[in-house]
Design an enzyme around this catalytic site. Sequence first.
Site, mmCIF file in Angstrom:
data_model
loop_
_atom_site.group_PDB
_atom_site.id
_atom_site.type_symbol
_atom_site.label_atom_id
_atom_site.label_comp_id
_atom_site.label_asym_id
_atom_site.label_seq_id
_atom_site.Cartn_x
_atom_site.Cartn_y
_atom_site.Cartn_z
ATOM 1 N N ASP A 186 131.098 -62.748 -44.260
ATOM 2 C CA ASP A 186 132.579 -62.350 -43.673
ATOM 3 C C ASP A 186 132.359 -61.566 -42.662
ATOM 4 O OD1 ASP A 186 135.412 -61.930 -43.893
ATOM 5 O OD2 ASP A 186 134.824 -59.851 -44.597
ATOM 6 N N VAL A 187 133.196 -61.328 -41.907
ATOM 7 C CA VAL A 187 133.280 -60.404 -40.638
ATOM 8 C C VAL A 187 134.109 -59.255 -40.588
ATOM 9 C CG1 VAL A 187 133.243 -60.409 -37.943
ATOM 10 C CG2 VAL A 187 132.352 -62.378 -39.023
#
Length: 228
Positions: A4-5
């Site tokens: 996930d960013v």
Amino acid sequence: MTFDVVGTLIDFEGGITGALAAIGREAGVAVDAEAALAHYRAARYMPEALRFPDDLSRVYGVIAPKLGLPTDARYGEQLLASVPGWKAFPDAPDALARLATRYRLIAMTNARRWAFEHFNRALGNPFYAAFTADDTGTEKPDPAFFEQVFAFVEKDGGTRGQILHVAQSQYHDIGISRKLGLTNCWIQRRHAQPGYGGTIEPESFTVPDFHFTSMAGLADAVESNRAA
């Protein structure tokens, strides 16, 4: 490793509250960061929500009256315009660079591609591949997002069983990755703060396979394990 960013590698809460605080200073209004995040969370998950982060201008119109901020549309655009300047968590670029020497890193983000390109640069362009909401046509926790990544990994000669999914969101990532049979790692960015901040609260908590409070902790553990 899949990542996930926004929230795991990029400090979106700091980006949002910083932009709201700047508007507040201009208007002579003090903004409570945690209250702002709670209002943001509620507005962000309304049925009429748009793709992230384009939705920020709409969100501003919803939360501004609740925070005592001016409701002019230009301030919503100002919030959206802050996105390219959102910072990476200080530990993230170095940790990703260290991990990239051992693994192929794949980004999985609900952000649109234009925003991801800014985030990727802030992180030092560490990714072997990246999947955004524009690429998948959907958002996590939809299993279809993950399935597209699995297809890519398998075409590239790997298997889903080789993936370690790394994320801070219990709702968007940790719970669904467990249901899909992935090994996962929870980066608990809000370990020193109560609640879920700007991220929707999950129906139930998923105990992760691995748990760190920073990306540096994960990178250190990987290096220690390899040296053992």
